[in-house]
Design a protein around this motif. Structure first.
Motif, PDB file in Angstrom:
ATOM      1  N   LEU A  13      37.413  27.989  38.694  1.00  0.00           N
ATOM      2  CA  LEU A  13      36.202  28.467  39.361  1.00  0.00           C
ATOM      3  C   LEU A  13      36.351  28.445  40.887  1.00  0.00           C
ATOM      4  O   LEU A  13      35.983  29.412  41.572  1.00  0.00           O
ATOM      5  N   ILE A  14      36.901  27.375  41.416  1.00  0.00           N
ATOM      6  CA  ILE A  14      37.101  27.260  42.864  1.00  0.00           C
ATOM      7  C   ILE A  14      38.090  28.334  43.341  1.00  0.00           C
ATOM      8  O   ILE A  14      37.872  28.993  44.353  1.00  0.00           O
ATOM      9  N   GLY A  15      39.162  28.499  42.576  1.00  0.00           N
ATOM     10  CA  GLY A  15      40.142  29.537  42.929  1.00  0.00           C
ATOM     11  C   GLY A  15      39.519  30.918  42.922  1.00  0.00           C
ATOM     12  O   GLY A  15      39.795  31.752  43.800  1.00  0.00           O
ATOM     13  N   GLY A  16      38.658  31.190  41.930  1.00  0.00           N
ATOM     14  CA  GLY A  16      37.976  32.478  41.867  1.00  0.00           C
ATOM     15  C   GLY A  16      37.066  32.707  43.058  1.00  0.00           C
ATOM     16  O   GLY A  16      37.030  33.798  43.633  1.00  0.00           O
ATOM     17  N   VAL A  17      36.328  31.673  43.455  1.00  0.00           N
ATOM     18  CA  VAL A  17      35.442  31.785  44.616  1.00  0.00           C
ATOM     19  C   VAL A  17      36.259  32.015  45.889  1.00  0.00           C
ATOM     20  O   VAL A  17      35.896  32.838  46.739  1.00  0.00           O
ATOM     21  N   ILE A  18      37.393  31.323  46.007  1.00  0.00           N
ATOM     22  CA  ILE A  18      38.261  31.523  47.176  1.00  0.00           C
ATOM     23  C   ILE A  18      38.753  32.975  47.228  1.00  0.00           C
ATOM     24  O   ILE A  18      38.788  33.598  48.291  1.00  0.00           O
ATOM     25  N   LEU A  19      39.119  33.532  46.073  1.00  0.00           N
ATOM     26  CA  LEU A  19      39.562  34.930  46.037  1.00  0.00           C
ATOM     27  C   LEU A  19      38.424  35.884  46.403  1.00  0.00           C
ATOM     28  O   LEU A  19      38.647  36.888  47.087  1.00  0.00           O
ATOM     29  N   LEU A  20      37.207  35.589  45.960  1.00  0.00           N
ATOM     30  CA  LEU A  20      36.062  36.430  46.335  1.00  0.00           C
ATOM     31  C   LEU A  20      35.800  36.363  47.834  1.00  0.00           C
ATOM     32  O   LEU A  20      35.499  37.380  48.462  1.00  0.00           O
ATOM     33  N   ILE A  21      35.936  35.174  48.419  1.00  0.00           N
ATOM     34  CA  ILE A  21      35.771  35.029  49.869  1.00  0.00           C
ATOM     35  C   ILE A  21      36.872  35.796  50.595  1.00  0.00           C
ATOM     36  O   ILE A  21      36.616  36.473  51.594  1.00  0.00           O
ATOM     37  N   ILE A  34      40.524  39.947  40.470  1.00  0.00           N
ATOM     38  CA  ILE A  34      41.308  38.755  40.133  1.00  0.00           C
ATOM     39  C   ILE A  34      40.424  37.509  40.246  1.00  0.00           C
ATOM     40  O   ILE A  34      40.501  36.599  39.420  1.00  0.00           O
ATOM     41  N   GLY A  35      39.574  37.475  41.263  1.00  0.00           N
ATOM     42  CA  GLY A  35      38.643  36.351  41.417  1.00  0.00           C
ATOM     43  C   GLY A  35      37.670  36.261  40.255  1.00  0.00           C
ATOM     44  O   GLY A  35      37.387  35.166  39.747  1.00  0.00           O
ATOM     45  N   ALA A  36      37.163  37.393  39.805  1.00  0.00           N
ATOM     46  CA  ALA A  36      36.255  37.400  38.651  1.00  0.00           C
ATOM     47  C   ALA A  36      36.980  36.925  37.399  1.00  0.00           C
ATOM     48  O   ALA A  36      36.415  36.180  36.583  1.00  0.00           O
ATOM     49  N   ALA A  37      38.237  37.329  37.232  1.00  0.00           N
ATOM     50  CA  ALA A  37      39.021  36.885  36.076  1.00  0.00           C
ATOM     51  C   ALA A  37      39.248  35.377  36.127  1.00  0.00           C
ATOM     52  O   ALA A  37      39.151  34.692  35.097  1.00  0.00           O
ATOM     53  N   ALA A  38      39.531  34.853  37.302  1.00  0.00           N
ATOM     54  CA  ALA A  38      39.729  33.402  37.442  1.00  0.00           C
ATOM     55  C   ALA A  38      38.444  32.647  37.121  1.00  0.00           C
ATOM     56  O   ALA A  38      38.471  31.607  36.441  1.00  0.00           O
ATOM     57  N   ALA A  40      36.001  33.681  35.152  1.00  0.00           N
ATOM     58  CA  ALA A  40      35.757  33.781  33.704  1.00  0.00           C
ATOM     59  C   ALA A  40      36.653  32.812  32.946  1.00  0.00           C
ATOM     60  O   ALA A  40      36.200  32.136  32.006  1.00  0.00           O
ATOM     61  N   ALA A  41      37.914  32.722  33.353  1.00  0.00           N
ATOM     62  CA  ALA A  41      38.823  31.769  32.703  1.00  0.00           C
ATOM     63  C   ALA A  41      38.333  30.344  32.922  1.00  0.00           C
ATOM     64  O   ALA A  41      38.402  29.501  32.012  1.00  0.00           O
ATOM     65  N   GLY A  42      37.808  30.052  34.120  1.00  0.00           N
ATOM     66  CA  GLY A  42      37.279  28.722  34.404  1.00  0.00           C
ATOM     67  C   GLY A  42      36.071  28.393  33.549  1.00  0.00           C
ATOM     68  O   GLY A  42      35.947  27.275  33.017  1.00  0.00           O
TER      69      GLY A  42
END
Length: 152
Positions: A13-21, A34-38, A40-42
């Motif tokens: 989830l943190i990695g996904g948020v970092i990618l969205l930022i 990719i952030g949304a996929a991370a 969802a996986a989280g």
């Protein structure tokens, strides 16, 4: 010294948020998928307690789906402009009547368009004649002699 133990679901989830930022900072419509996929996986990891291999497989699957869906969505957003010649200055000149500056024939010549001069071919026409722009070939205007209207 002890390391930080973070639950894998939260790491996704943190990695996904970092990618969205990162997408906001450097937009390109790629990191958002990719952030949304991370994320969802989280969420699935937190909900179902998945192991490492299923997490990676789920992330890969979600990333692939997100990119494919995103590409399809953004590919269909193109629409035709109300003014298709908006950025085609030469194309916008077709149909205009201009004045010959130096004799125009099939080999070349020059015409005045507004406050500038353009290369032209066609005619034939001599300096001072009025010609109509019939087309564009690169940055050279194709012209033909202007035919006056018959008397009414």
């Amino acid at each position: 010294m002890t390391g930080m133990n973070i639950e894998p679901g939260w790491a996704w989830l943190i990695g996904g948020v970092i990618l969205l930022i990162a997408e906001v900072i450097a937009p390109g419509f790629f990191l958002v998928f990719i952030g949304a996929a991370a994320m969802a996986a989280g969420l699935f990891t937190l909900l179902f307690g998945l192991g490492t291999v299923p997490q990676l497989a789920l992330f890969a699957l979600y990333a692939l789906l997100a990119v494919l869906i995103g590409r399809r969505f953004y590919a269909n957003r193109h629409h035709d402009s109300d003014d298709p010649l908006l950025n085609d200055r030469a194309g916008r000149l077709v149909g205009k009547v201009v004045t010959v500056v130096s004799d125009v024939d099939d080999h070349g010549g020059r015409v005045r368009v507004g406050d500038s001069e353009w290369s032209a071919r066609g005619g034939p026409a001599t300096a001072g004649d009025r010609v109509r722009i019939t087309g564009v070939d690169g940055n050279c205007l194709k012209v033909e002699a202007e035919r006056p209207l018959p008397p009414a």
